[in-house]
Design a protein around this motif. Sequence first.
Motif, PDB file in Angstrom:
ATOM      1  N   PHE A  45       4.601  -5.775   1.196  1.00 37.33           N
ATOM      2  CA  PHE A  45       4.760  -4.528   0.337  1.00 37.33           C
ATOM      3  C   PHE A  45       3.480  -4.008  -0.258  1.00 37.33           C
ATOM      4  O   PHE A  45       3.487  -2.823  -0.491  1.00 37.33           O
ATOM      5  CB  PHE A  45       5.947  -4.900  -0.684  1.00 37.33           C
ATOM      6  CG  PHE A  45       7.215  -5.013  -0.396  1.00 37.33           C
ATOM      7  CD1 PHE A  45       7.978  -3.809  -0.033  1.00 37.33           C
ATOM      8  CD2 PHE A  45       7.643  -6.248  -0.206  1.00 37.33           C
ATOM      9  CE1 PHE A  45       9.221  -3.945   0.528  1.00 37.33           C
ATOM     10  CE2 PHE A  45       9.227  -6.357   0.115  1.00 37.33           C
ATOM     11  CZ  PHE A  45       9.915  -5.234   0.455  1.00 37.33           C
ATOM     12  N   LEU A  46       2.566  -4.754  -0.187  1.00 37.81           N
ATOM     13  CA  LEU A  46       1.129  -4.270  -0.814  1.00 37.81           C
ATOM     14  C   LEU A  46       0.443  -3.230   0.065  1.00 37.81           C
ATOM     15  O   LEU A  46      -0.504  -2.433  -0.094  1.00 37.81           O
ATOM     16  CB  LEU A  46       0.247  -5.293  -1.001  1.00 37.81           C
ATOM     17  CG  LEU A  46       0.868  -6.399  -1.844  1.00 37.81           C
ATOM     18  CD1 LEU A  46      -0.449  -7.594  -2.037  1.00 37.81           C
ATOM     19  CD2 LEU A  46       0.719  -5.769  -3.517  1.00 37.81           C
ATOM     20  N   THR A  47       0.910  -3.452   1.667  1.00 36.86           N
ATOM     21  CA  THR A  47       0.328  -2.453   2.542  1.00 36.86           C
ATOM     22  C   THR A  47       1.248  -0.906   2.617  1.00 36.86           C
ATOM     23  O   THR A  47       0.537   0.024   3.299  1.00 36.86           O
ATOM     24  CB  THR A  47       0.514  -2.994   4.020  1.00 36.86           C
ATOM     25  OG1 THR A  47       1.796  -2.944   4.070  1.00 36.86           O
ATOM     26  CG2 THR A  47      -0.062  -4.289   3.954  1.00 36.86           C
TER      27      THR A  47
ATOM     28  N   ALA B 122      -7.929  -4.845 -16.562  1.00 34.91           N
ATOM     29  CA  ALA B 122      -8.175  -6.621 -16.542  1.00 34.91           C
ATOM     30  C   ALA B 122      -8.078  -7.030 -14.909  1.00 34.91           C
ATOM     31  O   ALA B 122      -7.846  -8.171 -14.581  1.00 34.91           O
ATOM     32  CB  ALA B 122      -7.609  -7.412 -17.462  1.00 34.91           C
ATOM     33  N   GLY B 123      -7.296  -5.891 -14.140  1.00 37.59           N
ATOM     34  CA  GLY B 123      -6.818  -6.245 -12.871  1.00 37.59           C
ATOM     35  C   GLY B 123      -5.331  -6.776 -12.649  1.00 37.59           C
ATOM     36  O   GLY B 123      -5.066  -7.309 -11.869  1.00 37.59           O
ATOM     37  N   ILE B 124      -4.708  -6.380 -13.779  1.00 38.16           N
ATOM     38  CA  ILE B 124      -3.179  -6.834 -13.759  1.00 38.16           C
ATOM     39  C   ILE B 124      -2.249  -5.756 -13.524  1.00 38.16           C
ATOM     40  O   ILE B 124      -2.600  -4.751 -13.672  1.00 38.16           O
ATOM     41  CB  ILE B 124      -2.956  -7.446 -15.123  1.00 38.16           C
ATOM     42  CG1 ILE B 124      -3.714  -8.750 -15.467  1.00 38.16           C
ATOM     43  CG2 ILE B 124      -1.460  -7.812 -15.138  1.00 38.16           C
ATOM     44  CD1 ILE B 124      -3.730  -8.936 -16.798  1.00 38.16           C
ATOM     45  N   THR B 125      -1.054  -5.981 -12.649  1.00 40.83           N
ATOM     46  CA  THR B 125      -0.217  -5.144 -12.449  1.00 40.83           C
ATOM     47  C   THR B 125       1.002  -5.368 -13.164  1.00 40.83           C
ATOM     48  O   THR B 125       1.448  -6.328 -13.250  1.00 40.83           O
ATOM     49  CB  THR B 125       0.281  -5.058 -10.617  1.00 40.83           C
ATOM     50  OG1 THR B 125      -0.922  -4.690  -9.946  1.00 40.83           O
ATOM     51  CG2 THR B 125       1.445  -4.277 -10.574  1.00 40.83           C
TER      52      THR B 125
ATOM     53  N   PRO C 202      -2.089  -1.562  -9.175  1.00 39.72           N
ATOM     54  CA  PRO C 202      -1.837  -1.446  -7.719  1.00 39.72           C
ATOM     55  C   PRO C 202      -0.259  -1.798  -7.290  1.00 39.72           C
ATOM     56  O   PRO C 202       0.148  -2.745  -7.537  1.00 39.72           O
ATOM     57  CB  PRO C 202      -2.809  -2.613  -7.057  1.00 39.72           C
ATOM     58  CG  PRO C 202      -4.016  -2.965  -8.068  1.00 39.72           C
ATOM     59  CD  PRO C 202      -3.305  -2.771  -9.410  1.00 39.72           C
ATOM     60  N   GLY C 203       0.274  -0.848  -6.650  1.00 41.21           N
ATOM     61  CA  GLY C 203       1.540  -1.012  -6.124  1.00 41.21           C
ATOM     62  C   GLY C 203       2.575  -1.263  -7.260  1.00 41.21           C
ATOM     63  O   GLY C 203       3.767  -1.548  -7.209  1.00 41.21           O
ATOM     64  N   ALA C 204       2.289  -0.780  -8.427  1.00 38.88           N
ATOM     65  CA  ALA C 204       3.329  -0.722  -9.500  1.00 38.88           C
ATOM     66  C   ALA C 204       4.494   0.079  -9.518  1.00 38.88           C
ATOM     67  O   ALA C 204       4.380   0.916  -8.913  1.00 38.88           O
ATOM     68  CB  ALA C 204       2.520  -0.370 -10.831  1.00 38.88           C
ATOM     69  N   PHE C 205       5.578  -0.550  -9.983  1.00 42.95           N
ATOM     70  CA  PHE C 205       7.025   0.065  -9.818  1.00 42.95           C
ATOM     71  C   PHE C 205       7.952  -0.267 -10.965  1.00 42.95           C
ATOM     72  O   PHE C 205       7.625  -1.540 -11.402  1.00 42.95           O
ATOM     73  CB  PHE C 205       7.530  -0.164  -8.299  1.00 42.95           C
ATOM     74  CG  PHE C 205       7.897  -1.654  -8.057  1.00 42.95           C
ATOM     75  CD1 PHE C 205       9.234  -2.098  -8.395  1.00 42.95           C
ATOM     76  CD2 PHE C 205       6.842  -2.520  -7.865  1.00 42.95           C
ATOM     77  CE1 PHE C 205       9.645  -3.365  -8.219  1.00 42.95           C
ATOM     78  CE2 PHE C 205       7.372  -3.692  -7.466  1.00 42.95           C
ATOM     79  CZ  PHE C 205       8.519  -4.363  -7.971  1.00 42.95           C
TER      80      PHE C 205
END
Length: 243
Positions: free
Chosen positions: A232-234, A175-178, A203-206
């Motif tokens: 941080f997304l880059t 659904a586009g959620i991180t 995307p970018g999950a941690f």
Amino acid sequence: MKAVRWSLIILCGAMLVVAPNVRRSQANGGTVDLALVLAVDTSRSVNDEEYQLQRGGLAYAIRHPEVVAAIKSGRLKKIAVTVVQWTDFQAQVVIVPWTTISDARSAERFSRRIETMTRFYGGHGTHISGVISFGTWLLGETPFVAARKVIDISGDGRDNVTNAHGESRDAAVAAGITINGLAIENEDKDLRHYYRAFVIGGPGAFVLRTQRYEDFGAAMQKKLVREISPKFLTLTPKPYDAG
């Protein structure tokens, strides 16, 4: 509505409001850089002192100057945040409804609401899959248009309610959620690895870890800066940080 199967209650002081009414009253909330669900574990494994440390730590983190700076570094310089407490099956509640934060003053107001929030006692289990599904529903119903949507889960245990580990996470990511995690390893020294395998995603999950509730505030502050700040997304995503 499918989401009615959850304990969909808004706790705001002494007032109880069902979610559809909140949605109507906050319609057309505007556009934000980030819509963030802060999900706090209040299951039986968390005693009252540990709950107080979570509550105080989250309040500290929200108003921290580095978190405010991260918010102001976004294109719109504004995020929308809600606080959820979660425990057992069908036991997730919104404690602080959707609110925008754009500067130190609004962060301080939100922080004070966290400092006085009542603890929700909803059962003995730890239902991480349930709060992911609940957070997914909340983000789907938010009155804000958000460039990014994130569920921030903190807890000290593994899901002991369902055997369908990872399914809610996968649905949220679709659904586009991180989903990011803060693993409190006061009892389970490998909890961050469980979060990595079955909780975080997108995307970018941690996942970050802390070994003591006393360090919860500092860890949450670090976590919020990382998930709010656009810079941080880059970077190349790291699935977890052992620090």
